[in-house]
Enzyme design. Structure first.
Site, PDB file in Angstrom:
ATOM      1  N   GLU A 187      23.858  -3.553   3.932  1.00 60.04           N
ATOM      2  CA  GLU A 187      25.270  -3.922   4.031  1.00 60.04           C
ATOM      3  C   GLU A 187      25.586  -5.143   3.173  1.00 60.04           C
ATOM      4  OE1 GLU A 187      23.960  -2.458   8.192  1.00 60.04           O
ATOM      5  OE2 GLU A 187      23.075  -3.416   6.425  1.00 60.04           O
ATOM      6  N   CYS A 237      24.061  -8.241  10.214  1.00 59.81           N
ATOM      7  CA  CYS A 237      24.909  -7.522   9.262  1.00 59.81           C
ATOM      8  C   CYS A 237      26.261  -7.159   9.867  1.00 59.81           C
ATOM      9  CB  CYS A 237      24.197  -6.262   8.786  1.00 59.81           C
ATOM     10  SG  CYS A 237      22.797  -6.607   7.706  1.00 59.81           S
ATOM     11  N   THR A 262     -14.143  18.907   2.848  1.00 58.75           N
ATOM     12  CA  THR A 262     -13.719  17.672   2.188  1.00 58.75           C
ATOM     13  C   THR A 262     -14.808  17.058   1.325  1.00 58.75           C
ATOM     14  OG1 THR A 262     -14.393  16.334   4.093  1.00 58.75           O
ATOM     15  CG2 THR A 262     -12.111  17.147   4.053  1.00 58.75           C
ATOM     16  N   TRP A 281     -14.377  14.858  -7.729  1.00 57.84           N
ATOM     17  CA  TRP A 281     -13.066  14.960  -7.097  1.00 57.84           C
ATOM     18  C   TRP A 281     -12.827  16.418  -6.730  1.00 57.84           C
ATOM     19  CZ3 TRP A 281     -10.983  10.535  -5.743  1.00 57.84           C
ATOM     20  CH2 TRP A 281     -11.265   9.399  -6.497  1.00 57.84           C
ATOM     21  N   ARG A 303       0.469   6.674  -0.029  1.00 61.53           N
ATOM     22  CA  ARG A 303      -0.090   5.396   0.411  1.00 61.53           C
ATOM     23  C   ARG A 303       0.967   4.293   0.292  1.00 61.53           C
ATOM     24  NH1 ARG A 303      -5.742   4.631  -2.959  1.00 61.53           N
ATOM     25  NH2 ARG A 303      -6.978   6.265  -1.952  1.00 61.53           N
ATOM     26  N   ASP A 356     -18.298   5.520  -0.449  1.00 63.51           N
ATOM     27  CA  ASP A 356     -17.454   5.667  -1.642  1.00 63.51           C
ATOM     28  C   ASP A 356     -17.088   4.347  -2.304  1.00 63.51           C
ATOM     29  OD1 ASP A 356     -17.514   8.354  -1.042  1.00 63.51           O
ATOM     30  OD2 ASP A 356     -15.538   8.383  -0.098  1.00 63.51           O
TER      31      ASP A 356
END
Length: 375
Positions: free
Chosen positions: A56, A91, A169, A178, A192, A208
Protein backbone atom coordinates in the site's frame (compact mmCIF):
# COMPACT_ATOMS: atom_id res chain seq x y z
CA UNK A 1 -2.97 8.25 -15.90
CA UNK A 2 -2.65 4.67 -17.15
CA UNK A 3 -5.56 2.46 -18.08
CA UNK A 4 -5.26 -1.31 -17.59
CA UNK A 5 -5.59 -3.28 -20.80
CA UNK A 6 -6.75 -6.86 -20.30
CA UNK A 7 -6.28 -7.16 -16.52
CA UNK A 8 -8.73 -6.01 -13.89
CA UNK A 9 -7.22 -3.87 -11.09
CA UNK A 10 -7.27 -6.85 -8.70
CA UNK A 11 -5.69 -9.14 -11.28
CA UNK A 12 -2.94 -6.57 -11.70
CA UNK A 13 -2.56 -6.40 -7.90
CA UNK A 14 -2.12 -10.19 -7.77
CA UNK A 15 0.44 -9.96 -10.57
CA UNK A 16 2.33 -7.40 -8.49
CA UNK A 17 2.09 -9.64 -5.41
CA UNK A 18 3.88 -12.38 -7.35
CA UNK A 19 6.79 -9.98 -7.80
CA UNK A 20 7.32 -10.27 -4.02
CA UNK A 21 7.68 -14.06 -4.31
CA UNK A 22 11.44 -14.09 -3.70
CA UNK A 23 11.63 -10.80 -1.84
CA UNK A 24 9.29 -10.16 1.07
CA UNK A 25 9.91 -13.10 3.45
CA UNK A 26 8.88 -13.42 6.24
CA UNK A 27 6.21 -10.87 5.32
CA UNK A 28 3.38 -11.97 3.02
CA UNK A 29 3.42 -11.32 -0.72
CA UNK A 30 1.01 -8.45 -1.35
CA UNK A 31 0.16 -6.23 -4.29
CA UNK A 32 -1.81 -2.98 -4.42
CA UNK A 33 -3.31 -0.94 -7.27
CA UNK A 34 -4.97 2.46 -6.75
CA UNK A 35 -7.46 3.60 -9.38
CA UNK A 36 -9.54 6.68 -10.13
CA UNK A 37 -13.30 6.57 -10.65
CA UNK A 38 -12.82 5.98 -14.40
CA UNK A 39 -10.52 3.01 -13.75
CA UNK A 40 -7.30 4.83 -14.55
CA UNK A 41 -4.33 3.63 -12.52
CA UNK A 42 -3.02 6.28 -10.15
CA UNK A 43 -0.36 4.16 -8.45
CA UNK A 44 0.71 0.58 -7.84
CA UNK A 45 3.25 -1.39 -5.85
CA UNK A 46 4.15 -4.60 -4.06
CA UNK A 47 5.70 -5.48 -0.71
CA UNK A 48 9.46 -4.96 -0.46
CA UNK A 49 12.06 -6.60 1.80
CA UNK A 50 11.20 -7.04 5.47
CA UNK A 51 11.55 -3.70 7.20
CA UNK A 52 10.85 -1.79 4.00
CA UNK A 53 7.59 -0.51 2.54
CA UNK A 54 4.48 -2.66 2.18
CA UNK A 55 2.41 -2.78 -1.01
CA UNK A 56 0.00 0.00 0.00
CA UNK A 57 2.81 2.41 0.84
CA UNK A 58 4.57 1.63 -2.45
CA UNK A 59 1.34 2.33 -4.36
CA UNK A 60 0.78 5.62 -2.52
CA UNK A 61 4.37 6.65 -3.21
CA UNK A 62 3.96 5.71 -6.86
CA UNK A 63 0.83 7.85 -7.15
CA UNK A 64 2.63 10.78 -5.54
CA UNK A 65 5.59 10.35 -7.91
CA UNK A 66 3.19 10.43 -10.85
CA UNK A 67 1.61 13.61 -9.49
CA UNK A 68 -1.80 12.07 -8.80
CA UNK A 69 -4.24 12.94 -6.01
CA UNK A 70 -5.74 9.76 -4.53
CA UNK A 71 -8.54 11.49 -2.59
CA UNK A 72 -11.64 9.31 -2.95
CA UNK A 73 -9.79 6.72 -5.05
CA UNK A 74 -10.14 2.93 -4.83
CA UNK A 75 -7.31 0.73 -3.55
CA UNK A 76 -7.25 -2.91 -4.63
CA UNK A 77 -5.18 -4.87 -2.10
CA UNK A 78 -4.58 -8.63 -2.25
CA UNK A 79 -4.33 -8.98 1.56
CA UNK A 80 -5.98 -7.00 4.32
CA UNK A 81 -3.96 -3.85 5.16
CA UNK A 82 -1.99 -4.31 8.37
CA UNK A 83 -3.12 -2.59 11.55
CA UNK A 84 -0.11 -2.88 13.83
CA UNK A 85 3.31 -1.39 14.36
CA UNK A 86 5.89 -4.01 13.40
CA UNK A 87 8.95 -3.32 11.29
CA UNK A 88 6.82 -0.62 9.63
CA UNK A 89 3.72 1.39 10.53
CA UNK A 90 0.07 0.37 9.94
CA UNK A 91 -0.93 0.47 6.27
CA UNK A 92 -4.58 1.01 7.13
CA UNK A 93 -3.71 4.35 8.73
CA UNK A 94 -1.69 5.38 5.67
CA UNK A 95 -4.71 4.69 3.44
CA UNK A 96 -6.97 6.70 5.76
CA UNK A 97 -4.53 9.62 5.85
CA UNK A 98 -4.37 9.57 2.05
CA UNK A 99 -8.21 9.89 1.97
CA UNK A 100 -8.74 6.66 0.02
CA UNK A 101 -12.49 6.27 -0.43
CA UNK A 102 -12.83 2.56 -1.11
CA UNK A 103 -10.75 -0.56 -0.51
CA UNK A 104 -11.33 -3.85 -2.33
CA UNK A 105 -9.52 -6.57 -0.41
CA UNK A 106 -8.58 -10.14 -1.24
CA UNK A 107 -7.77 -12.37 1.72
CA UNK A 108 -8.10 -11.41 5.36
CA UNK A 109 -4.79 -11.24 7.20
CA UNK A 110 -4.39 -14.33 9.46
CA UNK A 111 -1.88 -12.52 11.69
CA UNK A 112 -3.54 -12.23 15.14
CA UNK A 113 -2.16 -8.68 15.33
CA UNK A 114 -4.33 -7.81 12.31
CA UNK A 115 -7.11 -10.40 11.79
CA UNK A 116 -9.85 -7.98 10.73
CA UNK A 117 -8.59 -4.97 12.68
CA UNK A 118 -7.22 -3.33 9.54
CA UNK A 119 -10.63 -3.48 7.86
CA UNK A 120 -12.38 -2.29 11.02
CA UNK A 121 -10.14 0.78 11.25
CA UNK A 122 -10.83 1.57 7.61
CA UNK A 123 -14.60 1.21 8.15
CA UNK A 124 -14.44 3.40 11.25
CA UNK A 125 -12.81 6.11 9.14
CA UNK A 126 -15.62 5.94 6.58
CA UNK A 127 -13.77 3.93 3.95
CA UNK A 128 -16.02 1.64 1.91
CA UNK A 129 -14.90 -2.02 2.08
CA UNK A 130 -15.54 -4.72 -0.50
CA UNK A 131 -14.31 -8.32 -0.62
CA UNK A 132 -13.12 -10.27 -3.66
CA UNK A 133 -13.52 -13.99 -2.90
CA UNK A 134 -11.70 -15.14 -6.02
CA UNK A 135 -8.72 -12.92 -5.25
CA UNK A 136 -8.78 -14.15 -1.65
CA UNK A 137 -8.25 -17.74 -2.80
CA UNK A 138 -5.35 -16.77 -5.06
CA UNK A 139 -3.78 -14.62 -2.34
CA UNK A 140 -3.99 -17.42 0.21
CA UNK A 141 -2.35 -19.83 -2.23
CA UNK A 142 0.42 -17.31 -2.90
CA UNK A 143 0.96 -17.01 0.86
CA UNK A 144 0.46 -20.60 2.03
CA UNK A 145 3.53 -20.42 4.22
CA UNK A 146 2.46 -17.21 5.94
CA UNK A 147 -1.05 -18.59 6.57
CA UNK A 148 0.43 -21.85 7.86
CA UNK A 149 2.76 -20.07 10.28
CA UNK A 150 -0.01 -17.83 11.59
CA UNK A 151 -2.73 -20.46 11.86
CA UNK A 152 -0.82 -23.69 12.60
CA UNK A 153 2.36 -22.23 14.14
CA UNK A 154 4.43 -24.35 11.73
CA UNK A 155 5.85 -23.59 8.29
CA UNK A 156 4.40 -24.96 5.07
CA UNK A 157 6.66 -27.93 4.31
CA UNK A 158 7.48 -28.60 0.66
CA UNK A 159 9.68 -31.62 -0.06
CA UNK A 160 11.68 -31.50 -3.30
CA UNK A 161 12.68 -34.85 -4.81
CA UNK A 162 14.54 -35.54 -8.04
CA UNK A 163 14.12 -39.15 -9.15
CA UNK A 164 14.07 -41.52 -12.08
CA UNK A 165 10.67 -42.38 -13.49
CA UNK A 166 10.79 -45.61 -11.44
CA UNK A 167 11.16 -43.58 -8.25
CA UNK A 168 14.87 -43.91 -7.46
CA UNK A 169 16.74 -40.89 -6.14
CA UNK A 170 20.21 -42.46 -6.23
CA UNK A 171 22.05 -45.63 -7.06
CA UNK A 172 22.59 -48.13 -4.27
CA UNK A 173 26.09 -46.71 -3.77
CA UNK A 174 24.62 -43.23 -3.19
CA UNK A 175 25.52 -41.68 -6.55
CA UNK A 176 22.82 -39.19 -7.53
CA UNK A 177 24.49 -36.43 -9.57
CA UNK A 178 22.81 -35.91 -11.84
CA UNK A 179 19.53 -37.79 -12.31
CA UNK A 180 17.68 -34.78 -13.71
CA UNK A 181 18.88 -32.23 -16.25
CA UNK A 182 20.22 -28.69 -15.83
CA UNK A 183 16.83 -27.10 -16.49
CA UNK A 184 15.24 -29.02 -13.62
CA UNK A 185 18.14 -28.15 -11.32
CA UNK A 186 17.75 -24.44 -12.10
CA UNK A 187 13.99 -24.70 -11.54
CA UNK A 188 14.66 -26.36 -8.20
CA UNK A 189 16.88 -23.43 -7.23
CA UNK A 190 14.00 -21.07 -8.06
CA UNK A 191 11.78 -23.01 -5.65
CA UNK A 192 14.54 -22.86 -3.04
CA UNK A 193 14.69 -19.09 -3.48
CA UNK A 194 11.00 -18.59 -2.67
CA UNK A 195 11.35 -20.43 0.66
CA UNK A 196 12.40 -18.85 3.93
CA UNK A 197 14.67 -21.79 4.67
CA UNK A 198 16.07 -24.97 3.11
CA UNK A 199 16.23 -28.10 5.28
CA UNK A 200 18.56 -31.04 4.79
CA UNK A 201 20.01 -33.87 6.88
CA UNK A 202 23.48 -34.73 8.03
CA UNK A 203 23.56 -37.68 5.61
CA UNK A 204 23.27 -35.34 2.64
CA UNK A 205 25.89 -33.00 4.11
CA UNK A 206 28.40 -35.82 4.59
CA UNK A 207 27.72 -37.64 1.29
CA UNK A 208 27.23 -34.74 -1.14
CA UNK A 209 28.84 -31.75 0.62
CA UNK A 210 26.28 -29.42 -1.01
CA UNK A 211 26.16 -25.62 -1.01
CA UNK A 212 22.32 -25.56 -0.96
CA UNK A 213 22.28 -22.00 -2.26
CA UNK A 214 20.43 -20.35 -5.17
CA UNK A 215 23.38 -19.80 -7.52
CA UNK A 216 21.49 -21.05 -10.61
CA UNK A 217 18.91 -18.24 -10.49
CA UNK A 218 18.99 -14.48 -10.04
CA UNK A 219 17.35 -14.12 -6.63
CA UNK A 220 17.43 -11.09 -4.29
CA UNK A 221 17.97 -13.21 -1.20
CA UNK A 222 19.36 -16.58 -0.11
CA UNK A 223 17.16 -18.73 2.16
CA UNK A 224 18.41 -19.77 5.57
CA UNK A 225 19.74 -23.31 5.98
CA UNK A 226 18.48 -25.91 8.46
CA UNK A 227 20.48 -29.09 9.19
CA UNK A 228 19.01 -32.04 11.05
CA UNK A 229 22.12 -33.46 12.72
CA UNK A 230 21.22 -35.64 15.70
CA UNK A 231 24.81 -36.43 16.74
CA UNK A 232 26.26 -33.04 15.78
CA UNK A 233 28.52 -34.36 13.04
CA UNK A 234 28.45 -31.37 10.65
CA UNK A 235 32.08 -30.79 9.62
CA UNK A 236 33.46 -27.28 9.96
CA UNK A 237 34.98 -27.75 6.49
CA UNK A 238 31.57 -28.24 4.82
CA UNK A 239 30.96 -26.18 1.68
CA UNK A 240 27.75 -24.82 3.14
CA UNK A 241 29.86 -22.51 5.32
CA UNK A 242 31.63 -21.13 2.25
CA UNK A 243 28.71 -19.18 0.79
CA UNK A 244 29.61 -15.76 -0.58
CA UNK A 245 29.44 -12.91 1.98
CA UNK A 246 27.17 -10.84 -0.29
CA UNK A 247 24.47 -13.51 0.06
CA UNK A 248 24.16 -13.84 3.82
CA UNK A 249 22.06 -16.55 5.40
CA UNK A 250 21.70 -18.04 8.83
CA UNK A 251 22.58 -21.69 9.47
CA UNK A 252 20.49 -23.45 12.10
CA UNK A 253 21.68 -26.89 13.23
CA UNK A 254 19.36 -29.10 15.29
CA UNK A 255 20.87 -31.92 17.34
CA UNK A 256 19.72 -34.51 19.84
CA UNK A 257 23.07 -35.04 21.58
CA UNK A 258 25.38 -32.28 22.71
CA UNK A 259 29.11 -32.28 22.00
CA UNK A 260 30.36 -29.02 23.53
CA UNK A 261 33.61 -28.83 21.55
CA UNK A 262 31.90 -29.51 18.21
CA UNK A 263 29.10 -27.09 19.08
CA UNK A 264 31.61 -24.36 19.94
CA UNK A 265 33.46 -24.89 16.64
CA UNK A 266 30.23 -24.66 14.62
CA UNK A 267 29.04 -21.60 16.53
CA UNK A 268 32.41 -19.96 15.85
CA UNK A 269 31.50 -20.18 12.15
CA UNK A 270 28.20 -18.39 12.82
CA UNK A 271 25.91 -21.41 13.06
CA UNK A 272 23.17 -21.60 15.66
CA UNK A 273 23.00 -25.01 17.41
CA UNK A 274 19.76 -26.05 19.11
CA UNK A 275 19.29 -29.24 21.11
CA UNK A 276 15.88 -30.82 20.49
CA UNK A 277 16.10 -34.48 21.53
CA UNK A 278 13.08 -36.62 20.77
CA UNK A 279 11.95 -39.88 22.37
CA UNK A 280 13.78 -41.92 19.71
CA UNK A 281 17.13 -40.32 20.50
CA UNK A 282 16.97 -38.32 17.30
CA UNK A 283 15.89 -34.72 16.69
CA UNK A 284 12.27 -34.03 17.59
CA UNK A 285 10.99 -33.04 14.14
CA UNK A 286 7.59 -31.56 15.18
CA UNK A 287 9.37 -29.41 17.76
CA UNK A 288 11.86 -28.37 15.09
CA UNK A 289 9.02 -27.08 12.87
CA UNK A 290 7.50 -25.15 15.76
CA UNK A 291 10.89 -23.59 16.47
CA UNK A 292 11.29 -22.60 12.81
CA UNK A 293 7.90 -20.90 12.95
CA UNK A 294 9.14 -18.87 15.91
CA UNK A 295 12.09 -17.91 13.69
CA UNK A 296 9.54 -16.58 11.15
CA UNK A 297 9.95 -19.36 8.58
CA UNK A 298 6.91 -19.44 6.30
CA UNK A 299 7.84 -21.94 3.59
CA UNK A 300 10.33 -24.70 4.38
CA UNK A 301 11.98 -26.33 1.36
CA UNK A 302 13.22 -29.85 2.13
CA UNK A 303 16.09 -31.38 0.15
CA UNK A 304 17.20 -34.44 2.04
CA UNK A 305 17.92 -38.14 1.63
CA UNK A 306 15.44 -41.00 1.67
CA UNK A 307 15.85 -41.62 5.41
CA UNK A 308 15.05 -38.10 6.63
CA UNK A 309 12.36 -37.80 3.95
CA UNK A 310 10.80 -40.97 5.34
CA UNK A 311 10.93 -39.64 8.91
CA UNK A 312 9.15 -36.44 7.88
CA UNK A 313 6.52 -38.35 5.90
CA UNK A 314 6.00 -40.87 8.70
CA UNK A 315 5.43 -38.03 11.18
CA UNK A 316 2.85 -36.41 8.88
CA UNK A 317 4.87 -33.22 8.56
CA UNK A 318 5.00 -32.81 4.77
CA UNK A 319 2.37 -30.62 3.09
CA UNK A 320 3.35 -31.08 -0.54
CA UNK A 321 5.95 -32.67 -2.79
CA UNK A 322 7.87 -30.99 -5.60
CA UNK A 323 8.77 -33.94 -7.81
CA UNK A 324 11.14 -33.94 -10.77
CA UNK A 325 10.98 -37.22 -12.68
CA UNK A 326 13.73 -37.95 -15.20
CA UNK A 327 12.90 -40.07 -18.28
CA UNK A 328 15.19 -42.91 -17.27
CA UNK A 329 15.03 -46.21 -15.38
CA UNK A 330 17.54 -46.98 -12.65
CA UNK A 331 16.21 -50.21 -11.22
CA UNK A 332 17.45 -51.05 -7.77
CA UNK A 333 18.54 -47.95 -5.85
CA UNK A 334 17.46 -45.54 -3.14
CA UNK A 335 13.83 -44.55 -3.12
CA UNK A 336 12.14 -41.22 -2.47
CA UNK A 337 11.25 -41.74 1.19
CA UNK A 338 12.00 -44.68 3.48
CA UNK A 339 8.96 -45.50 5.61
CA UNK A 340 6.62 -48.40 6.18
CA UNK A 341 6.09 -51.17 5.35
CA UNK A 342 2.36 -50.56 5.07
CA UNK A 343 -0.12 -53.39 5.51
CA UNK A 344 -3.08 -51.91 3.64
CA UNK A 345 -3.26 -49.69 0.55
CA UNK A 346 -5.61 -47.48 2.54
CA UNK A 347 -2.62 -46.55 4.72
CA UNK A 348 -0.88 -44.89 1.78
CA UNK A 349 -0.25 -41.17 1.82
CA UNK A 350 -2.80 -39.76 -0.63
CA UNK A 351 -1.84 -36.85 -2.85
CA UNK A 352 -3.50 -34.46 -5.26
CA UNK A 353 -1.51 -33.73 -8.41
CA UNK A 354 -1.28 -30.17 -9.71
CA UNK A 355 0.75 -28.22 -12.23
CA UNK A 356 2.39 -30.99 -14.29
CA UNK A 357 5.04 -29.36 -16.49
CA UNK A 358 7.95 -30.37 -18.65
CA UNK A 359 11.15 -28.72 -17.41
CA UNK A 360 13.65 -29.51 -20.12
CA UNK A 361 13.39 -33.30 -20.59
CA UNK A 362 12.11 -33.88 -17.03
CA UNK A 363 8.56 -33.93 -15.67
CA UNK A 364 7.77 -31.63 -12.75
CA UNK A 365 4.75 -32.48 -10.60
CA UNK A 366 3.51 -30.55 -7.61
CA UNK A 367 1.66 -33.06 -5.43
CA UNK A 368 -0.17 -31.81 -2.35
CA UNK A 369 -1.07 -34.08 0.55
CA UNK A 370 -4.83 -34.62 0.51
CA UNK A 371 -6.55 -32.49 3.11
CA UNK A 372 -3.79 -29.86 3.37
CA UNK A 373 -5.87 -27.17 1.63
CA UNK A 374 -6.62 -25.74 5.06
CA UNK A 375 -6.62 -22.04 4.39
Amino acid sequence: MTLLDSLSPMQRALELARQSLWLSQPNPRVGCVITAADGAVLGEGHTQRAGQAHAEIMALRDAQARGHNVHGATAYVTLEPCAHHGRTGPCCEALVQAAIGRVVVGARDPNPLVAGQGLERLKAAGVQIEHDAQAAAVSRELNLGFFSRMQRQTPWVRMKIAASVDGQTALENGQSQWITGPEARADGHAWRARACAVLTGIGTVLEDDPLLDTRLVQAPRTPHLVIVDSRLETPVTAKLFQIQPDTPRQIWIYAAVDHPERRAALEALGASVTLLPGPSGKVDLPALLRDLARREVNELHVEAGHKLNGSLVRAGLVDEFLLYLAPKLIGQGRGMAQFGPLHQLSEALHLNFAEPSLIGPDLRILARVTGRDLF
